[in-house]
Design an enzyme around this catalytic site. Structure first.
Site, PDB file in Angstrom:
ATOM      1  N   CYS A 179       0.840  -1.200   0.000  1.00 55.69           N
ATOM      2  CA  CYS A 179       0.000   0.000   0.000  1.00 55.69           C
ATOM      3  C   CYS A 179       0.879   1.256   0.000  1.00 55.69           C
ATOM      4  CB  CYS A 179      -0.954  -0.048   1.191  1.00 55.69           C
ATOM      5  SG  CYS A 179      -2.359   1.060   1.013  1.00 55.69           S
ATOM      6  N   HIS A 212      -3.589  -5.698   1.016  1.00 53.63           N
ATOM      7  CA  HIS A 212      -2.927  -6.020   2.290  1.00 53.63           C
ATOM      8  C   HIS A 212      -3.001  -7.511   2.643  1.00 53.63           C
ATOM      9  CE1 HIS A 212      -2.450  -1.801   3.650  1.00 53.63           C
ATOM     10  NE2 HIS A 212      -3.550  -1.603   2.951  1.00 53.63           N
ATOM     11  N   GLU A 215      -1.218  -8.955   4.713  1.00 56.64           N
ATOM     12  CA  GLU A 215      -0.943  -9.072   6.155  1.00 56.64           C
ATOM     13  C   GLU A 215      -2.211  -8.972   6.996  1.00 56.64           C
ATOM     14  OE1 GLU A 215      -0.483  -6.391   4.385  1.00 56.64           O
ATOM     15  OE2 GLU A 215      -0.658  -4.546   5.550  1.00 56.64           O
TER      16      GLU A 215
END
Lengths: 79, 231
Positions: free
Chosen positions: B86, B203, B205
């Site tokens: 990002c 994302h 994660e």
């Protein structure tokens, strides 16, 4: 010495902000706006007193930071 | 794997990233503030998401000039692995470590939703746990994720197999509707020529634990942990 750096989206690069402004103008009844491009102006107050040197310094700043030349073009004016 | 997450003023996804890295390595990664020096023995540098320096001038432009980036560029030149997610992807691009640019989303809207990504190249340190063509869900949260590059650069990325991920629909097809931010050729993430730098907008994660609603992003971190075993 003042330098003005005009940063614009490059020709051919989509400019969604310009498009949105164009739609808004149309909504307000302004006819005949063929296209809108939105950029930014950065004013620099430089210690340099030689116009040519000031311009070349501002252009260097534009290339290194003020504009991303992959997506933006720039032009420097010395006031 | 010894990993460090770089924290700039305005970075806000570093703890999510720490969770993901800790999950696969069993230990906390370093959290480095942007004024610190980069340790020499790192295997992985991560630039996490957020709004570094308030997105002033252009997203990532200020962070790209911050002191630690000199060390990160040197780390890259020595063949170090770098992940940028990002805002981290935006910083890598502004720093010139990855090509192209990230424009305002074509819709002008901030996109906060899940997307589906297709793995375009497996077998890298970031993607070894996936098969080529595998799809997975990833949350996205950005206003400026519209990938742009000139045709020659896009052709080179495709020709050299440097497209990492593409936005696709539930059938794995790279359609216009699946490309919510308007990215050129549905590109969501890319690699450097040596395949050691990877930047992407969504994302992974944020989906690494069932408590988060899924583990779709976990293979990226398992791939890294497996590939970057510390000496």
């Amino acid at each position: 010495m003042k330098a003005r750096v005009y940063v614009m989206p490059k020709a051919g690069v989509l400019d969604p902000q310009g498009k949105a402004i164009g739609h808004a103008l149309e909504g307000l009844g302004f006819a005949g706006v063929n296209d809108v491009r939105a950029g930014k102006v950065i004013e620099l107050d430089l210690a340099e007193t030689d116009p040519a040197k000031a311009k070349s310094a501002a252009e260097d700043m534009a290339r290194k930071l003020l504009a991303n030349t992959v997506i933006e073009s720039f032009r420097v004016e010395i006031a | 794997m010894k990993a460090a997450i770089i924290v700039f003023p305005g970075t806000n996804r570093e703890r999510d990233m720490r969770t993901a890295l800790k999950r696969v390595t069993g230990r906390d990664p370093l959290m480095l503030f942007h004024r610190e020096d980069l340790p020499r023995d790192l295997d992985l540098v991560v630039l996490a998401g957020g709004f570094s320096y308030g997105d002033y001038l252009r997203c990532g432009a200020m962070a790209a000039q911050s002191p630690i980036m000199k060390d990160i560029k040197a780390f890259a030149e020595k063949g170090g692995h770098i992940l940028g997610v990002c805002n981290g992807f935006q910083i890598l691009i502004e720093a010139g470590l990855l090509p192209g640019g990230l424009l305002r989303n074509a819709s002008l809207r901030f996109l906060s939703m899940d997307c589906t990504l297709r793995v375009e190249r497996a077998g890298t340190a970031f993607t070894s746990r996936w098969q080529k063509g595998a799809t997975f869900r990833a949350p996205m949260a950005h206003g400026d994720g519209n990938y742009f590059a000139d045709d020659a650069t896009l052709d080179r990325l495709e020709g050299e197999g440097l497209v990492a991920f593409r936005y696709v629909n539930e059938n794995g097809e790279a359609t216009e509707a699946a490309n919510r931010n308007g990215s050129a050729r549905n590109i969501a993430g890319i690699f450097s020529p040596n395949l050691r730098i990877c930047g992407l907008m969504p994302h992974p994660e944020d989906l690494v634990d069932d408590l988060m609603g899924g583990t779709d992003g976990l293979p990226m971190f398992e791939s890294l942990a497996e590939s970057l075993v510390s000496a």
